[in-house]
Design an enzyme around this catalytic site. Sequence first.
Site, PDB file in Angstrom:
ATOM      1  N   LYS A  19      -3.700  -0.585   5.470  1.00 48.22           N
ATOM      2  CA  LYS A  19      -4.718  -0.300   4.444  1.00 48.22           C
ATOM      3  C   LYS A  19      -5.539  -1.547   4.119  1.00 48.22           C
ATOM      4  O   LYS A  19      -6.768  -1.504   4.062  1.00 48.22           O
ATOM      5  CB  LYS A  19      -4.062   0.226   3.151  1.00 48.22           C
ATOM      6  N   ARG A  93      -0.871   6.832  -5.996  1.00 46.40           N
ATOM      7  CA  ARG A  93       0.356   6.940  -5.201  1.00 46.40           C
ATOM      8  C   ARG A  93       1.263   8.048  -5.701  1.00 46.40           C
ATOM      9  O   ARG A  93       2.340   8.244  -5.135  1.00 46.40           O
ATOM     10  CB  ARG A  93       1.112   5.619  -5.347  1.00 46.40           C
ATOM     11  N   ARG A 127       4.188 -10.613   8.339  1.00 51.39           N
ATOM     12  CA  ARG A 127       2.938 -10.662   7.564  1.00 51.39           C
ATOM     13  C   ARG A 127       2.891 -11.910   6.684  1.00 51.39           C
ATOM     14  O   ARG A 127       3.861 -12.317   6.074  1.00 51.39           O
ATOM     15  CB  ARG A 127       2.833  -9.433   6.662  1.00 51.39           C
ATOM     16  N   ARG A 160       5.288 -12.001   1.184  1.00 48.48           N
ATOM     17  CA  ARG A 160       5.559 -11.188   0.005  1.00 48.48           C
ATOM     18  C   ARG A 160       7.061 -10.992  -0.175  1.00 48.48           C
ATOM     19  O   ARG A 160       7.781 -10.794   0.791  1.00 48.48           O
ATOM     20  CB  ARG A 160       4.856  -9.829   0.145  1.00 48.48           C
ATOM     21  N   ARG A 171      10.614   1.104   0.204  1.00 48.88           N
ATOM     22  CA  ARG A 171       9.187   1.415  -0.033  1.00 48.88           C
ATOM     23  C   ARG A 171       8.775   2.641   0.786  1.00 48.88           C
ATOM     24  O   ARG A 171       7.999   3.472   0.324  1.00 48.88           O
ATOM     25  CB  ARG A 171       8.319   0.201   0.337  1.00 48.88           C
TER      26      ARG A 171
END
Length: 228
Positions: A19, A93, A127, A160, A171
Amino acid sequence: MVLKRIFRGVIMGPPGSGKGTVSGRITQTFGLKHLSSGDILRANINAKTELGLLMKSCIDQGQLVPDDIISRLVLAKLRDMDHSSWLLDGFPRTVAQAENLDSMCTLDTVINLDVPFETIKERLTSRWVHLPSGRVYNTDFNPPKIPGLDDVTGEPLSQRDDDTPVTVTRRLKAYENQTQPVLEYYRSKGVLTTFTGTETNKIWPHVHAFLGKKIPHPQQVSKAHESP
Ligand code: G5P
Ligand code: MG
């Protein structure tokens, strides 16, 4: 005189589906403003606001933060962007959040990135992010020019806290249980378009072509009050 049109879009997809990456390309190409609910929350955590500290444990455990809190934060930001075209990333969400959003605007389109969960798990552990801007890197897919530093500002990148394998699994569960019903909500309203794939570079041309038909040329995306 042609009325210059404001565009309202949402980008959805499981955690790690791309996203943020695709939003970056959309905003660059079409000149929209980008608002990510996760970036808003991380900015609060980074600034050690009372709210940020309260939300941190939820996020670190891979759970969604309460609907009323995130809706208040996001809707307030959207009100500030009332005269701009925007793309919303990570919100709504839950169906309750979608209803809150509906109460303030009508969406032109909802883009759904449909990426398999197995692909996602590999991506998130490699990431790196630039917290102040939300720019996203990946040591395999799009590494920064200088390892560990943001391409634009040269500031340090970080990982993160919710990108650990255990939290990523949680998640994805939260996505299945709470967010997938939102897809049905938008499908029934006729605004949902799904793009399926395992590589952003293959998905992107389709998103680009699709939005090219929906969004005016960048020069035409402008403030409503500038319209004649
Ligand atoms: P966020 O911040 O909204 P998520 O979990 O929805 O977080 P996330 O993790 O930010 O989504 P993304 O934006 O979908 O993922 O993906 P991305 O960052 O662009 O890409 C992931 C990685 O893959 C990057 O390293 C990228 O470079 C790489 N990549 C992209 N494409 C490819 C490719 O083709 N190949 C490869 N190899 N790599 C690629 O939300 C965080 C938390 O905040 C709370 C929740 O606790 C949530 O868990 N929260 C909310 N809670 C309640 N309601 C809301 N509305 C909330 N919003 C946030
Ligand atoms: Mg993101």
